[in-house]
Every structure is written in structure tokens, then in C-alpha cells.
Design a protein around this motif. Structure first.
Motif, short mmCIF file in Angstrom:
data_model
loop_
_atom_site.label_atom_id
_atom_site.label_comp_id
_atom_site.label_asym_id
_atom_site.label_seq_id
_atom_site.Cartn_x
_atom_site.Cartn_y
_atom_site.Cartn_z
N GLU A 36 -2.80 -5.51 -0.73
CA GLU A 36 -3.38 -6.67 -1.41
C GLU A 36 -4.29 -7.47 -0.50
O GLU A 36 -5.38 -7.89 -0.89
CB GLU A 36 -2.27 -7.57 -1.97
CG GLU A 36 -2.80 -8.73 -2.79
CD GLU A 36 -1.70 -9.50 -3.49
OE1 GLU A 36 -2.01 -10.26 -4.42
OE2 GLU A 36 -0.52 -9.36 -3.09
N ARG A 37 -3.86 -7.68 0.73
CA ARG A 37 -4.67 -8.46 1.69
C ARG A 37 -6.01 -7.78 1.95
O ARG A 37 -7.07 -8.43 1.93
CB ARG A 37 -3.90 -8.63 3.00
CG ARG A 37 -4.68 -9.26 4.13
CD ARG A 37 -3.80 -9.44 5.36
NE ARG A 37 -3.11 -8.21 5.73
CZ ARG A 37 -3.68 -7.24 6.46
NH1 ARG A 37 -4.94 -7.34 6.86
NH2 ARG A 37 -2.98 -6.16 6.78
N ILE A 38 -6.00 -6.47 2.15
CA ILE A 38 -7.24 -5.74 2.42
C ILE A 38 -8.13 -5.70 1.17
O ILE A 38 -9.36 -5.89 1.26
CB ILE A 38 -6.92 -4.30 2.88
CG1 ILE A 38 -6.18 -4.34 4.22
CG2 ILE A 38 -8.19 -3.46 2.99
CD1 ILE A 38 -5.68 -2.98 4.68
N ALA A 39 -7.52 -5.48 0.02
CA ALA A 39 -8.30 -5.40 -1.22
C ALA A 39 -9.00 -6.72 -1.51
O ALA A 39 -10.18 -6.75 -1.90
CB ALA A 39 -7.39 -5.01 -2.39
N ARG A 40 -8.28 -7.82 -1.33
CA ARG A 40 -8.88 -9.13 -1.60
C ARG A 40 -10.03 -9.43 -0.63
O ARG A 40 -11.05 -9.99 -1.03
CB ARG A 40 -7.82 -10.23 -1.53
CG ARG A 40 -6.88 -10.26 -2.73
CD ARG A 40 -5.81 -11.33 -2.56
NE ARG A 40 -4.91 -11.38 -3.70
CZ ARG A 40 -5.09 -12.17 -4.76
NH1 ARG A 40 -6.15 -12.96 -4.82
NH2 ARG A 40 -4.23 -12.15 -5.75
N ARG A 41 -9.84 -9.07 0.62
CA ARG A 41 -10.92 -9.31 1.59
C ARG A 41 -12.18 -8.54 1.20
O ARG A 41 -13.30 -9.08 1.23
CB ARG A 41 -10.46 -8.92 3.00
CG ARG A 41 -11.58 -8.90 4.03
CD ARG A 41 -11.06 -8.91 5.45
NE ARG A 41 -10.00 -7.96 5.69
CZ ARG A 41 -10.17 -6.66 5.87
NH1 ARG A 41 -11.40 -6.13 5.78
NH2 ARG A 41 -9.15 -5.86 6.11
#
Length: 457
Positions: A30-35
Motif C-alpha cells: 500500500e505504501r509503495i502503491a500510494r507513492r
């Protein structure tokens, strides 16, 4: 057990990506996708601004430029046309070069049309030169297709409506933003080169930030077979037809609204600029809501009733155009923009859902079904986005012909009303009247899922 973090090779490549795995998604994905989503939005936003650049540049082009209203509508039509066509190769560029890498390249390419416009934007330039430079600006429309294909691969199916809506909505806001900046420049008695001078450094910033903060997914590989399979699937073309009605309306009206106000209601460029940004702004902001509603209630249901609203608004616009009622015309046109944005979100959410449902209907399960749906939905998005953008060409040509034939946009609105009626009928007949396929009993997870119903997508 929480899956390990993805490994990388040089050039910010992520080797392993499994967003459907809850443990992976919560711990890492989730963190990578949002970035990646946020910086994709920025690049796409600038792309939309460059694509719609000529919708505001024509407002600067007074009598000294020697262009007729028909000339201006044709100019914006060719820009829209190129933006639609380049969406197809831009879609597959993500698989060839990587999402991060292509975002850098596609952002950098925006310097070409912006710099060219800066050079030629003055009275005395030939109309053919303006057409040529306008064609170059069309590449800004391609950024949407590559961005959506890239972000589609980052998010799990349950989050795609929201993520794709936010990505597209943030890009769409590039339309009202450039109109607002143009309004400020016109109000300050500035020239078109001031507008272009603002955007040139912004393009550089978008490319640099993509290089610093985005990633490539190794799992998104070059797959020409996916394009062929998507092109053979009837649902790709049905959704393209529906997307003409939503996104084609949004981008077509964004290009044409200011010209309709100046030619049909006698507004000055400054007066038109005060009004043109409102509709695209609200239509862009509401697109994520359309995706969220589709996630919650089903994209087909939201799309169906959205077309009812668009048809009703267009009927009122016919009356307002005939009566020359500017307050009614502007207020209802804004409503139509909002509905087009809502429909953009709901129709694009339908795409991954449809292909996921078809994967289950084939008897695929688990990761195999997810991979099949992701493969075809990603490939189809470029085709659907390209055909949908062609609707913007049709809208500008319809306005051009309507003003040539009747001296107003009324004839064009009647044609749009008929199209929305057909879109309503197609949505109901294909996705809501009856299920189109059946999931084999072995693939069904419950009795309620034994019958494939596209109303849920």
C-alpha cells in the motif's frame, strides 16, 4: 505470514508484486502503491494541461490572428484527435519501458509542444503552422493512458475504483487549472507566452520527481498478445462506446465551452474565462467519487443512472441555447460536466471488474484469475481511453458544424442527447438486463455467485 518486501534491480525495478495478498498489501504494497499514485497524478496532471493548452490559447487569439470560429473549432479538434490516437502506443509503453521510466520520458516530451507554441504564438503566424503545433500538443493526451495502465497494476481489485478515479481525476484537474491560470493572465493583460513560460519549468519538475520517487513493476511485461486479446473482446468496444459518452463529453466540452460562450452568447474572452474552468474543475474532483460509488454499488448501476442525468441536463441545454439564457445555460453545463466526471469514474471501474468476472467464468481461480483479469484490463484501458477521447473530437466537430449551419450550438446538443440515450440503452441491455455469462459451479464461491452478473462490476 507477512510476505517479504519486494526485491529490486537497478533502475528502481520491483521484482515481486502481489497486491491481492492482504499481508503483503498492508506491510509493503500500500505504501509503495500510494507513492507511485501521487507522482503519477502529477505527471498526468501536467499532461492534461498541455493537451488542453489550445482550448485557452484560442481565447488569446483575437481578430488580429485572422481566425474564424470554425478555424478555432478545427484547431482544437485536431489536438483532441492526436491525444486520442497516441493513447494506444502510450498504453503499451509501460510494459516496454517500465511505468517509472515511461513517466519520465512522457513528461519530458511535453517540452516539445510547449516550447513550439511559445515560439509561434503571435499574430501573423500562418494557420497551417498553428495546426502543426496543435498536433504536437496532442501528445499530452497520451499520458492518461500510460498512467492509468501503470496504476492499474499497483492496486488490488477492491481498491481499483478509488485508485483509478483518483489518478484520472487528478489528471483531469489539469484542464481547469490551466484555464484558471489563463484567466489570471488575461485579467492582468498578459500574453499567451506568459502562460507557456509557467508550464515549461513545471514539466521539468514533474519528470525529475518521477525519476526520484516512482518505481517500475517487473511483473508488467511486454505482452502484445494481451492487446490482441483485448481487441478481440466485445466488451472492450462496448466500454469504449460508453466511455465516449462520459470522457468524450468531458474533454470535448472542456475544449469547446469557452468558444461556445464567445460565439453563441457574445462573451468576451475574459468573460468566458471566468466561467469555463468551473465545470472541468468540478467534473475532475468528482471522478474519484464515481469510482468509489462503483466500488460500493456496482459500476454498471452508477453508469446507467448517470446517463439518465446527462440526457436530462442536455435536454435543458437545448432549451437554454434556443432561448439564449446564459445563467441557465452555464449552470446546467456545469451540472453536465459534473455528471461526465462521475461517469468517468464509474465506467473505468467497470473495466477490471468485467475482465475479472470473465476470468472466473472461464473457470480460473485465485491468482490465475487475478492475473488474467489484470492482463486484459490493462491492455483494454488504452484502447478504451483512445476511443473515448475521440468523442472529444466528435463534440468539437459537431459544434463547428452546428455553428456553420445554424449559428448556434443547439443542433450539436440535440445530437449529444440522442447519443446519451443510446448509451443508457446499451448499459442496461448488456450489463443490467441479464447476466452475460455463467461461472462454472467449480469456480463459484457461493450459491449467490453461481451466476455472473455484470451489475456487480
Amino acid at each position: 505470514m507477512t510476505p517479504p518486501a519486494p526485491t529490486r534491480r537497478s533502475g528502481r525495478w520491483i521484482e515481486r508484486w502481489d497486491p491481492e495478498d492482504e499481508g503483503f498489501w498492508k506491510s509493503t504494497g500500500e505504501r509503495i502503491a500510494r507513492r507511485n499514485l501521487w507522482f503519477s497524478v502529477l505527471s498526468e496532471h501536467i499532461g492534461f494541461s498541455v493537451w488542453t493548452l489550445w482550448s485557452v490559447l484560442v481565447l488569446f487569439m483575437g481578430p488580429e490572428y485572422g481566425l474564424t470560429p470554425a478555424d478555432k473549432f478545427l484547431l482544437t479538434s485536431v489536438v483532441t484527435l492526436v491525444g486520442a490516437v497516441v493513447r494506444v502506443p502510450y498504453t503499451f509503453a509501460v510494459a516496454v519501458f517500465g511505468g517509472r521510466n515511461w513517466t519520465i520520458v512522457s513528461a519530458g516530451l511535453l517540452l516539445v509542444p510547449t516550447t513550439a507554441a511559445f515560439v509561434v504564438m503571435e499574430p501573423g503566424t500562418s494557420y497551417s503552422t498553428f495546426l502543426l503545433v496543435g498536433l504536437l500538443a496532442g501528445i499530452g493526451g497520451g499520458n492518461f493512458a500510460s498512467s492509468m495502465t501503470n496504476i492499474n497494476a499497483f492496486f488490488p481489485l477492491r481498491k481499483k475504483g478509488w485508485a483509478l478515479g483518483l489518478n484520472a481525476g487528478g489528471g483531469n484537474i489539469g484542464v481547469p487549472v490551466i484555464q484558471l491560470i489563463a484567466l489570471a493572465i488575461i485579467g492582468a493583460s498578459g500574453g499567451p507566452r506568459v502562460l507557456l513560460g509557467i508550464y515549461i519549468p513545471l514539466i521539468v519538475v514533474a519528470a525529475v520527481l518521477a525519476a526520484l520517487f516512482m518505481d517500475n513493476l517487473a511483473s508488467v511485461k511486454n505482452d502484445t498478445g494481451a492487446a490482441k486479446d483485448a481487441a478481440r473482446d466485445a466488451h472492450t468496444w462496448i466500454m469504449a462506446f460508453l466511455y465516449i459518452g462520459t470522457f468524450g463529453s468531458f474533454i470535448g466540452y472542456s475544449f469547446a465551452f469557452g468558444q461556445v460562450l464567445t460565439n453563441g452568447f457574445g462573451r468576451t474572452p475574459l468573460q468566458a474565462a471566468y466561467l469555463t474552468f468551473i465545470g472541468p474543475l468540478l467534473g475532475s474532483l468528482i471522478r474519484p467519487l464515481g469510482g468509489w460509488l462503483a466500488d460500493r454499488y456496482g459500476g454498471a448501476r452508477i453508469t446507467l443512472w448517470n446517463y439518465v442525468g446527462m440526457a436530462a441536463a442536455t435536454a435543458v441545454l437545448v432549451v437554454a441555447s434556443m432561448q439564449k439564457s446564459l445563467p441557465l445555460f452555464v449552470s446546467v453545463f456545469v451540472v453536465l460536466f459534473v455528471l461526465s466526471g462521475l461517469g468517468n469514474g464509474s465506467t473505468f471501474k467497470m473495466i477490471p471488474g468485467i475482465f475479472q468476472a470473465k476470468a472466473l467464468a472461464k473457470g480460473l481461480e485465485g491468482e490465475a484469475a487475478v492475473a488474467h483479469g489484470r492482463r486484459l484490463s490493462g491492455a483494454s484501458m488504452g484502447l478504451i481511453g483512445a476511443v473515448g477521447a475521440l468523442g472529444g473530437v466528435g463534440i468539437n466537430l459537431a459544434f463547428r458544424q452546428s455553428f456553420l449551419s445554424y449559428g448556434s450550438g443547439t443542433g450539436a446538443f440535440v445530437a449529444f442527447l440522442a447519443y446519451y440515450g443510446v448509451c443508457f440503452a446499451v448499459t442496461w441491455a448488456v450489463y443490467l438486463r441479464r447476466p452475460v455469462g455463467r461461472i462454472p459451479a467449480t469456480a463459484a464461491t457461493s450459491p449467490e455467485k453461481a451466476e455472473l452478473n455484470y451489475a456487480e462490476v
